[in-house]
Write a protein that holds these residues in place. Structure first.
Motif, PDB file in Angstrom:
ATOM      1  N   ASP A  35       0.605  -1.194  -0.478  1.00 60.92           N
ATOM      2  CA  ASP A  35       0.265  -0.224  -0.226  1.00 60.92           C
ATOM      3  C   ASP A  35       0.651   0.920  -0.027  1.00 60.92           C
ATOM      4  OD1 ASP A  35      -2.358   1.468  -0.045  1.00 60.92           O
ATOM      5  OD2 ASP A  35      -2.592   1.163   2.237  1.00 60.92           O
ATOM      6  N   PRO A  37       1.455   5.406  -2.019  1.00 61.04           N
ATOM      7  CA  PRO A  37       1.022   5.952  -2.421  1.00 61.04           C
ATOM      8  C   PRO A  37       2.071   6.740  -3.866  1.00 61.04           C
ATOM      9  CG  PRO A  37       1.342   6.837  -0.221  1.00 61.04           C
ATOM     10  CD  PRO A  37       1.850   5.590  -0.587  1.00 61.04           C
ATOM     11  N   GLU A  50       3.655  11.808  -5.060  1.00 61.39           N
ATOM     12  CA  GLU A  50       2.845  11.195  -4.339  1.00 61.39           C
ATOM     13  C   GLU A  50       1.496  11.424  -4.244  1.00 61.39           C
ATOM     14  OE1 GLU A  50       2.608  10.730   0.933  1.00 61.39           O
ATOM     15  OE2 GLU A  50       4.058  12.435  -0.182  1.00 61.39           O
ATOM     16  N   TYR A  52      -2.673  11.277  -3.078  1.00 63.42           N
ATOM     17  CA  TYR A  52      -3.193  11.015  -1.960  1.00 63.42           C
ATOM     18  C   TYR A  52      -3.755   9.830  -1.045  1.00 63.42           C
ATOM     19  CZ  TYR A  52      -6.640  12.430   2.080  1.00 63.42           C
ATOM     20  OH  TYR A  52      -7.198  12.821   3.187  1.00 63.42           O
ATOM     21  N   SER A  53      -3.551   9.161  -1.436  1.00 65.45           N
ATOM     22  CA  SER A  53      -3.721   7.391  -1.129  1.00 65.45           C
ATOM     23  C   SER A  53      -2.705   6.509  -2.090  1.00 65.45           C
ATOM     24  CB  SER A  53      -5.719   6.705  -0.818  1.00 65.45           C
ATOM     25  OG  SER A  53      -5.598   7.458  -1.901  1.00 65.45           O
ATOM     26  N   CYS A  54      -3.353   5.119  -2.116  1.00 66.76           N
ATOM     27  CA  CYS A  54      -2.986   4.030  -2.888  1.00 66.76           C
ATOM     28  C   CYS A  54      -3.944   3.932  -3.865  1.00 66.76           C
ATOM     29  CB  CYS A  54      -2.352   2.806  -1.942  1.00 66.76           C
ATOM     30  SG  CYS A  54      -2.243   1.196  -2.875  1.00 66.76           S
ATOM     31  N   SER A  56      -6.347   6.582  -4.758  1.00 62.68           N
ATOM     32  CA  SER A  56      -6.136   7.380  -5.770  1.00 62.68           C
ATOM     33  C   SER A  56      -4.781   7.046  -6.539  1.00 62.68           C
ATOM     34  CB  SER A  56      -6.394   8.425  -4.805  1.00 62.68           C
ATOM     35  OG  SER A  56      -4.798   8.854  -3.914  1.00 62.68           O
ATOM     36  N   ASP A  98     -12.676   1.464  -5.654  1.00 61.00           N
ATOM     37  CA  ASP A  98     -12.211   1.078  -4.603  1.00 61.00           C
ATOM     38  C   ASP A  98     -12.815   0.698  -3.109  1.00 61.00           C
ATOM     39  OD1 ASP A  98      -9.703   2.103  -5.663  1.00 61.00           O
ATOM     40  OD2 ASP A  98     -10.827   4.493  -5.869  1.00 61.00           O
TER      41      ASP A  98
END
Length: 121
Positions: A35, A37, A50, A52-54, A56, A98
């Motif tokens: 996980d 990003p 980078e 915001y999250s994996c 995204s 997601d």
């Protein structure tokens, strides 16, 4: 690339840099099985980014892949991403991929928890 600024109570977005999809050579997700990003976009130079999250990061890669298929139809290399989450024809696909992935992970985790609590005879 957009820079997010918060001035007093207002949120502002400033365009820092622009790229053309036709110049994109490769997207490197760095690690497909964690996980993470972070990812690299290879143009004439490599940009370390980078998300915001994996989730995204994968959404961004899916979007670029679809745009490429619709408009350019060139061979866009997407490496170090789990193909299961990138392809529309996978069992994970839906309108809200997601959330579906998260629900399945929670389902498997709860099954593992139940199995680990069962006494062995």
């Amino acid at each position: 690339m957009v820079k997010h600024l918060r001035v007093d109570r207002e949120e502002k977005y400033e365009i820092v840099e622009k790229w053309f999809l036709k110049d994109l050579e490769m997207i490197d997700g760095k690690e497909a099985d964690t996980d993470n990003p972070y990812f690299d976009m290879h143009f004439h130079k490599v940009y370390n980014l980078e998300a915001y999250s994996c989730a995204s990061k994968y959404t961004f890669a899916r979007t670029l892949n679809r745009l490429n298929e619709m408009y350019l139809k060139k061979d866009l290399k997407i490496v170090n991403f789990d193909d299961t989450y990138l392809n529309d024809d996978s069992i994970w696909s839906s309108n809200n991929r997601d959330c579906l992935v998260l629900m399945r992970i929670c389902f498997y985790a709860s099954n593992l928890l139940c199995l680990s609590l069962c006494p062995l005879s």
